[in-house]
Design an enzyme around this catalytic site. Sequence first.
Site: not given
Length: 303
Positions: A164, A238, A269
């Site tokens: 991320s 995601d 995610h």
Amino acid sequence: MATEDEIIFELLPLIRIYKSGRVERYQDNETVPASVDPATGVSSKDVVIAADTGVSARLYVPGLGSDSQRRIPVLVYYHGGAFCFGNPFMPILHNYLNSLVARAHVVAVSINYRLAPEHPIPAAYDDSWKALRWVASHANGGPGPDRWLADHADFDRLFLAGDSAGANIAHHMAMRAGAEGLQRGVGVHGVVLVHPYFLGSEPAAGVDDPMINPLADGAPSLAGMGRKRVLVCVAVEDVLRDRGRAYCHRLREKRWGEVELYETDGKGHTFHFFDPTCDEALAQDRAICRFLDRERTKESVKE
């Protein structure tokens, strides 16, 4: 009239920010100490990199056994959390890196950088660069103080990785290493971006801050990646998936690196932190292990 206890931002159940400047982080409150993990045999320890700013790291080394004299790849890992929460000491990340280090047979350095809003961007990038330079200082008999890195790390196989926002940081550290170089002749061999936090005003492009959108007009050319090996992992459920795909496409289109795209169907995610033993998480781990050390693929992915 607003009071000091007025909430000006919240992303529950992760973080809440008040007008007074007080910040409450909920996941960050649970931490686990460094240890020898009984399930994997991986050892970990915590080190201070810069006492003045609080930059630190958790180091991991696999059980080396008869390979104790053999040098193995080094993986510098940047955690996610939208630049405002997360740390290397959270159980989900600690457990994940114990598993990955054992499977991939690498030395890992998980970086603890300063968080916004108390330390606005670019503090996270500055801290991450300082930490990367600290890691490189151990190469080729350098002055770096940590024996695990000095004795076991193969600096010809230095990888950067992150999830991320940490993947965003890993990208920028690779770009900066290409532009400025690292000490003692160290170069970045490859980069692993897991569900990278790249944003913008269009699904695959956009005129935005180049730190968040590396494809934006005015962003530094991805030629700065210097033809490194790059693995990008995306999850099909995601919302950031198209950004990761577009990043890979740009690198491939311009032939700016040896690029692999790994996609996971039906998952969102950073799913691998929350369901680490599901088939999809294990498959993603295997893809990362193959990328980190192709010559040891069969041994690295043994479960």
